[in-house]
Design a protein around this motif. Sequence first.
Motif, PDB file in Angstrom:
ATOM      1  N   ARG A 189       1.457  -9.249  -5.892  1.00 50.94           N
ATOM      2  CA  ARG A 189       0.079  -8.777  -5.856  1.00 50.94           C
ATOM      3  C   ARG A 189      -0.266  -8.103  -7.174  1.00 50.94           C
ATOM      4  O   ARG A 189       0.608  -7.757  -7.971  1.00 50.94           O
ATOM      5  N   SER A 190      -1.558  -7.894  -7.388  1.00 49.21           N
ATOM      6  CA  SER A 190      -2.008  -7.328  -8.662  1.00 49.21           C
ATOM      7  C   SER A 190      -2.562  -5.919  -8.518  1.00 49.21           C
ATOM      8  O   SER A 190      -3.085  -5.376  -9.479  1.00 49.21           O
ATOM      9  N   TYR A 250       4.488  -0.313  -9.648  1.00 50.52           N
ATOM     10  CA  TYR A 250       4.708  -1.561 -10.388  1.00 50.52           C
ATOM     11  C   TYR A 250       5.660  -2.475  -9.617  1.00 50.52           C
ATOM     12  O   TYR A 250       5.399  -3.672  -9.446  1.00 50.52           O
ATOM     13  N   ASP A 251       6.754  -1.926  -9.139  1.00 47.14           N
ATOM     14  CA  ASP A 251       7.730  -2.727  -8.398  1.00 47.14           C
ATOM     15  C   ASP A 251       7.145  -3.244  -7.091  1.00 47.14           C
ATOM     16  O   ASP A 251       7.431  -4.382  -6.676  1.00 47.14           O
ATOM     17  N   ALA A 252       6.336  -2.424  -6.426  1.00 48.16           N
ATOM     18  CA  ALA A 252       5.717  -2.841  -5.165  1.00 48.16           C
ATOM     19  C   ALA A 252       4.796  -4.027  -5.391  1.00 48.16           C
ATOM     20  O   ALA A 252       4.782  -4.983  -4.599  1.00 48.16           O
ATOM     21  N   LYS A 268       0.855  -1.181   0.000  1.00 42.91           N
ATOM     22  CA  LYS A 268       0.000   0.000   0.000  1.00 42.91           C
ATOM     23  C   LYS A 268       0.892   1.233   0.000  1.00 42.91           C
ATOM     24  O   LYS A 268       2.069   1.149   0.351  1.00 42.91           O
ATOM     25  N   GLN A 269       0.321   2.345  -0.412  1.00 42.41           N
ATOM     26  CA  GLN A 269       1.037   3.609  -0.395  1.00 42.41           C
ATOM     27  C   GLN A 269       0.259   4.589   0.475  1.00 42.41           C
ATOM     28  O   GLN A 269      -0.950   4.780   0.285  1.00 42.41           O
ATOM     29  N   ALA A 318       7.506  -2.413 -17.206  1.00 42.23           N
ATOM     30  CA  ALA A 318       8.729  -2.444 -16.406  1.00 42.23           C
ATOM     31  C   ALA A 318       9.715  -1.354 -16.797  1.00 42.23           C
ATOM     32  O   ALA A 318      10.679  -1.098 -16.069  1.00 42.23           O
ATOM     33  N   SER A 319       9.479  -0.700 -17.929  1.00 45.88           N
ATOM     34  CA  SER A 319      10.416   0.323 -18.420  1.00 45.88           C
ATOM     35  C   SER A 319       9.922   1.740 -18.190  1.00 45.88           C
ATOM     36  O   SER A 319      10.486   2.697 -18.741  1.00 45.88           O
ATOM     37  N   MET A 320       8.874   1.901 -17.386  1.00 44.71           N
ATOM     38  CA  MET A 320       8.371   3.243 -17.113  1.00 44.71           C
ATOM     39  C   MET A 320       9.421   4.068 -16.377  1.00 44.71           C
ATOM     40  O   MET A 320      10.212   3.535 -15.598  1.00 44.71           O
ATOM     41  N   THR A 321       9.420   5.362 -16.611  1.00 48.73           N
ATOM     42  CA  THR A 321      10.422   6.264 -16.031  1.00 48.73           C
ATOM     43  C   THR A 321       9.798   7.134 -14.957  1.00 48.73           C
ATOM     44  O   THR A 321       8.600   7.038 -14.661  1.00 48.73           O
ATOM     45  N   ASP A 322      10.603   8.026 -14.385  1.00 50.53           N
ATOM     46  CA  ASP A 322      10.106   8.927 -13.353  1.00 50.53           C
ATOM     47  C   ASP A 322       9.052   9.891 -13.887  1.00 50.53           C
ATOM     48  O   ASP A 322       8.269  10.462 -13.122  1.00 50.53           O
TER      49      ASP A 322
END
Length: 247
Positions: free
Chosen positions: A139-140, A131-133, A113-114, A172-176
Motif C-alpha cells: 500500500r502507499s 514504512y514497513d507496514a 492502519k495504526q 528504508a534506513s530510517m531509525t527509531d
Amino acid sequence: MTGPVSGADDRRGRLILGFGVVGAGFVGVIAISIVAIGFAPADKRPDMAQLVFTAVLPLLGAWVATVLAFYFAGDNLRTATQSTIDAMKAAGGLAPDTPATQVMLTFEQIDPKQVIPEGAAAGDLKLKLLYDAMHSANRSRVPIFDHASVALCVVHDSDLDKYAQAKSLPAASMTDADTLAALMAQSPEMTALVKNFLTVPATATVADVRTRLTARPGCKDVFVTAGGGEADKVLGWLTHSNLARVQ
C-alpha cells in the motif's frame, strides 16, 4: 451507411461461413481423390488410394480444426470481453448517486492502519514502522486513528520519501529517532500533508465526496463518519483512486 452488426447476425454469418468452408472442402477433396484414384493405372490404384488418404485425412483434420477454432474463438473472445466489461462495471464506472458507504472500505477492512491510545501518542509513532507496514501490505499510505476510531492523520509513502530525502538517507534506513513528530516538525508543509483529509457523513454520495475532494488541493483521503464530523468515529475510508472511477 449500414449499422453495426449484431451478435446474432455475426454468429449466423460465421456459422454459414464455417459450414460452407467445411462443405466445400469436403466436396473438393473427395472430388480430387476420386479423380486421382480413377485415372490412376489399375496396378497403381492401391498405392494411389493409400497416398490420397495419407494426404487427405490430415488435410480434412486441419480444415475442420481451423474452422472450429475460428468459430469458437469468436465466442470465447466475446465472452471474455463481456466478462471484462462486467468486471469493470462492478469495480468501476461508479454512478454519481452511488452511496459512499457502498464504495468505502469499512474501518475493519482498512489495512494497514495504526490505532493508538490517544491523539498525543501519534507523534511517537516510528516512521520505519509505518514504512514497513505500507510495503508489507503493498500500500502507499497508512491512516492513523485513536482508540475511539477517530481519524488523526494519513501518512503517505511520498511523505516519508520527502522526509528521508531532507535528511539525505533512504526511507528504508530510517531509525527509531525518525518519528511522526519529527516529520511534522520538519516543516509546516509536512504537517499539513499528513493532516490533509476530509470527513463526510454516511449519507454522502460518491458525487458529493468527489466534489469536496476536488475542491481541496492535494487531498487524497476521505473518511466516512456517521455525522460527517472530524471528531466522529470513522465508519469507512475512500481514496482519490476510488473516486476517479466516477462516470
